[in-house]
Design a protein around this motif. Sequence first.
Motif, PDB file in Angstrom:
ATOM      1  N   THR A 129       0.828  -1.176   0.121  1.00  0.00           N
ATOM      2  CA  THR A 129       0.104   0.086   0.151  1.00  0.00           C
ATOM      3  C   THR A 129       0.812   1.186  -0.065  1.00  0.00           C
ATOM      4  O   THR A 129       2.198   1.265   0.494  1.00  0.00           O
ATOM      5  CB  THR A 129      -1.038  -0.006   1.193  1.00  0.00           C
ATOM      6  N   GLY A 130       0.215   2.283  -0.422  1.00  0.00           N
ATOM      7  CA  GLY A 130       1.048   3.590  -0.531  1.00  0.00           C
ATOM      8  C   GLY A 130       1.443   4.005   1.013  1.00  0.00           C
ATOM      9  O   GLY A 130       2.534   4.587   1.155  1.00  0.00           O
ATOM     10  N   ARG A 131       0.866   3.662   1.934  1.00  0.00           N
ATOM     11  CA  ARG A 131       1.173   4.082   3.308  1.00  0.00           C
ATOM     12  C   ARG A 131       2.216   3.021   3.986  1.00  0.00           C
ATOM     13  O   ARG A 131       3.254   3.648   4.593  1.00  0.00           O
ATOM     14  CB  ARG A 131      -0.120   3.722   4.265  1.00  0.00           C
ATOM     15  N   GLN A 132       2.269   1.867   3.322  1.00  0.00           N
ATOM     16  CA  GLN A 132       3.396   0.909   3.732  1.00  0.00           C
ATOM     17  C   GLN A 132       4.636   1.518   3.206  1.00  0.00           C
ATOM     18  O   GLN A 132       5.700   1.339   3.821  1.00  0.00           O
ATOM     19  CB  GLN A 132       2.978  -0.537   3.573  1.00  0.00           C
ATOM     20  N   PHE A 133       4.650   1.836   2.008  1.00  0.00           N
ATOM     21  CA  PHE A 133       5.837   2.590   1.341  1.00  0.00           C
ATOM     22  C   PHE A 133       6.441   3.729   1.961  1.00  0.00           C
ATOM     23  O   PHE A 133       7.190   3.999   2.024  1.00  0.00           O
ATOM     24  CB  PHE A 133       5.467   2.626  -0.141  1.00  0.00           C
ATOM     25  N   ALA A 134       5.210   4.346   2.421  1.00  0.00           N
ATOM     26  CA  ALA A 134       5.720   5.679   2.940  1.00  0.00           C
ATOM     27  C   ALA A 134       6.491   5.402   4.322  1.00  0.00           C
ATOM     28  O   ALA A 134       7.428   6.056   4.642  1.00  0.00           O
ATOM     29  CB  ALA A 134       4.366   6.488   3.431  1.00  0.00           C
ATOM     30  N   HIS A 135       6.101   4.297   5.161  1.00  0.00           N
ATOM     31  CA  HIS A 135       6.623   4.018   6.239  1.00  0.00           C
ATOM     32  C   HIS A 135       8.182   3.192   5.993  1.00  0.00           C
ATOM     33  O   HIS A 135       9.132   3.386   6.798  1.00  0.00           O
ATOM     34  CB  HIS A 135       5.808   2.919   7.054  1.00  0.00           C
ATOM     35  N   LEU A 136       8.274   2.599   4.774  1.00  0.00           N
ATOM     36  CA  LEU A 136       9.647   2.201   4.582  1.00  0.00           C
ATOM     37  C   LEU A 136      10.514   3.572   4.211  1.00  0.00           C
ATOM     38  O   LEU A 136      11.552   3.458   4.316  1.00  0.00           O
ATOM     39  CB  LEU A 136       9.413   1.524   3.131  1.00  0.00           C
ATOM     40  N   LEU A 137      10.013   4.331   3.419  1.00  0.00           N
ATOM     41  CA  LEU A 137      10.903   5.709   3.245  1.00  0.00           C
ATOM     42  C   LEU A 137      11.247   6.403   4.503  1.00  0.00           C
ATOM     43  O   LEU A 137      12.396   6.575   4.601  1.00  0.00           O
ATOM     44  CB  LEU A 137       9.950   6.800   2.330  1.00  0.00           C
ATOM     45  N   ILE A 138      10.403   6.398   5.537  1.00  0.00           N
ATOM     46  CA  ILE A 138      10.596   7.100   6.693  1.00  0.00           C
ATOM     47  C   ILE A 138      11.550   6.305   7.458  1.00  0.00           C
ATOM     48  O   ILE A 138      12.582   6.668   8.171  1.00  0.00           O
ATOM     49  CB  ILE A 138       9.404   6.885   7.590  1.00  0.00           C
ATOM     50  N   ARG A 139      11.686   4.859   7.430  1.00  0.00           N
ATOM     51  CA  ARG A 139      12.567   4.240   8.125  1.00  0.00           C
ATOM     52  C   ARG A 139      13.983   4.281   7.480  1.00  0.00           C
ATOM     53  O   ARG A 139      14.955   4.448   8.200  1.00  0.00           O
ATOM     54  CB  ARG A 139      12.317   2.745   7.843  1.00  0.00           C
ATOM     55  N   SER A 272       0.334  12.201  -1.706  1.00  0.00           N
ATOM     56  CA  SER A 272       1.070  13.087  -0.863  1.00  0.00           C
ATOM     57  C   SER A 272       0.511  12.892   0.420  1.00  0.00           C
ATOM     58  O   SER A 272       0.961  13.241   1.617  1.00  0.00           O
ATOM     59  CB  SER A 272       1.106  14.391  -1.476  1.00  0.00           C
ATOM     60  N   GLN A 273      -0.811  12.750   0.498  1.00  0.00           N
ATOM     61  CA  GLN A 273      -1.452  12.514   1.891  1.00  0.00           C
ATOM     62  C   GLN A 273      -1.017  11.400   2.813  1.00  0.00           C
ATOM     63  O   GLN A 273      -0.771  11.347   3.710  1.00  0.00           O
ATOM     64  CB  GLN A 273      -3.132  12.397   1.717  1.00  0.00           C
ATOM     65  N   ASP A 274      -0.765  10.259   1.913  1.00  0.00           N
ATOM     66  CA  ASP A 274      -0.116   8.988   2.392  1.00  0.00           C
ATOM     67  C   ASP A 274       1.217   9.449   3.035  1.00  0.00           C
ATOM     68  O   ASP A 274       1.611   8.941   4.266  1.00  0.00           O
ATOM     69  CB  ASP A 274       0.071   7.956   1.398  1.00  0.00           C
ATOM     70  N   ILE A 275       2.022  10.263   2.566  1.00  0.00           N
ATOM     71  CA  ILE A 275       3.226  10.328   2.895  1.00  0.00           C
ATOM     72  C   ILE A 275       3.142  11.297   4.066  1.00  0.00           C
ATOM     73  O   ILE A 275       3.791  11.342   5.074  1.00  0.00           O
ATOM     74  CB  ILE A 275       4.314  11.187   1.805  1.00  0.00           C
ATOM     75  N   LEU A 276       2.507  12.372   3.963  1.00  0.00           N
ATOM     76  CA  LEU A 276       2.084  13.153   5.178  1.00  0.00           C
ATOM     77  C   LEU A 276       1.591  12.650   6.391  1.00  0.00           C
ATOM     78  O   LEU A 276       2.074  13.051   7.463  1.00  0.00           O
ATOM     79  CB  LEU A 276       1.103  14.423   4.746  1.00  0.00           C
ATOM     80  N   GLN A 277       0.682  11.781   6.193  1.00  0.00           N
ATOM     81  CA  GLN A 277      -0.035  11.162   7.420  1.00  0.00           C
ATOM     82  C   GLN A 277       1.015  10.273   7.943  1.00  0.00           C
ATOM     83  O   GLN A 277       1.129  10.271   9.282  1.00  0.00           O
ATOM     84  CB  GLN A 277      -1.024  10.291   7.025  1.00  0.00           C
ATOM     85  N   ALA A 278       1.790   9.432   7.145  1.00  0.00           N
ATOM     86  CA  ALA A 278       3.015   8.560   7.875  1.00  0.00           C
ATOM     87  C   ALA A 278       3.959   9.500   8.410  1.00  0.00           C
ATOM     88  O   ALA A 278       4.528   9.087   9.280  1.00  0.00           O
ATOM     89  CB  ALA A 278       3.418   7.899   6.887  1.00  0.00           C
ATOM     90  N   TRP A 279       4.209  10.588   7.896  1.00  0.00           N
ATOM     91  CA  TRP A 279       5.389  11.435   8.776  1.00  0.00           C
ATOM     92  C   TRP A 279       4.883  11.839   9.895  1.00  0.00           C
ATOM     93  O   TRP A 279       5.433  11.883  11.070  1.00  0.00           O
ATOM     94  CB  TRP A 279       5.770  12.558   7.520  1.00  0.00           C
ATOM     95  N   ARG A 280       3.834  12.497   9.702  1.00  0.00           N
ATOM     96  CA  ARG A 280       2.940  12.932  11.233  1.00  0.00           C
ATOM     97  C   ARG A 280       3.129  11.984  12.216  1.00  0.00           C
ATOM     98  O   ARG A 280       2.988  12.043  13.356  1.00  0.00           O
ATOM     99  CB  ARG A 280       1.886  13.590  10.861  1.00  0.00           C
TER     100      ARG A 280
END
Length: 320
Positions: A129-139, A272-280
């Motif tokens: 999912t887009g949210r899972q990928f966002a968390h990988l980027l953050i990691r 972008s909303q996935d990335i923003l939510q995961a970052w917050r």
Amino acid sequence: MPVSKSLIRQSHFLGTKVRNLRKRNHLTMEDLSARCIRVNPEYAPSVSYLSMIERGKRVPSIDMLEVIAEVFQKDPAWFLDNEPEPDEITPVKGNRGGISGMALEPSFLFSNDILQIAIPEMLSQTGITGRQFAHLLIRAHQESLQNHFPDLERAAEDVGLKRLNLSIEDLIDIASDLGLRVQWVNRTPKDVVDELGVNAKQLVTSFFEPPGTIYLNEILKAYPTRLKYDLAVYIGHRILHRDEGLKSVLSVGNQNTWDDSAAHQSSSALNSQDILQAWRDFESSFFAGALLCPRCPFDNCSTEAAMRLMFTNGSACHLR
């Protein structure tokens, strides 16, 4: 001498090889340019031209390549494509984190435009999912910074005043000072199916509704460590993001979500909303750890004492 067409067709990894070789020899571009000048001033690249070579924006002439190759005691052919060894084109990790990088070469295939097209298609094919990928980027971002976020730590220290053993009452008082109101609710576990299709139990431990109400599950009274963590997360959310947040939900048994509209289907579409939510999500969680376990109280005590304090107080320290 002009660049030959045959050289251009074999230069996809040339810039990366020059850059990696220069860094492994601990040379700046100024150092490399100066050494090339000593070998042959007529065909030596300038610093700016070296920069363009390394970024794949220019291909050196055969004569210039021979000068660079002589500096590094390499055959000029080594810099051409010819099935390069992985270590020739893999970026030097240095002091950064524990995640091994990959060579984004040839660079024209890893341009921003191509990646913006390819990544969503990759997610769609793999089921991530887009949210899972966002968390990988953050990691990966955490690893590259060695989990060092001094601005978040300072924000937590300003609120908690570097006190180590904050009680539940302390946290509720801080929340109240920030305009947050706490209410208790009963929430029973419900069956959920995770991304892999596995049945699990999800328990909502707390949730937040704008403009300023935190709802805490009654079951948290039996788990003070988790209760303090949830409160600290919402305090961080208010401090860092004010009223920009969506409806926030914390749960156990399934991934935390920061949007109760997350009941909407998670998709592989990356936005972008996935990335923003995961970052917050990450920022508020890191803030919570820094609030509950400030760095300073540990600076002047032994590791053994620090560990004893952590386990005695039940505070959830964030890793550094």
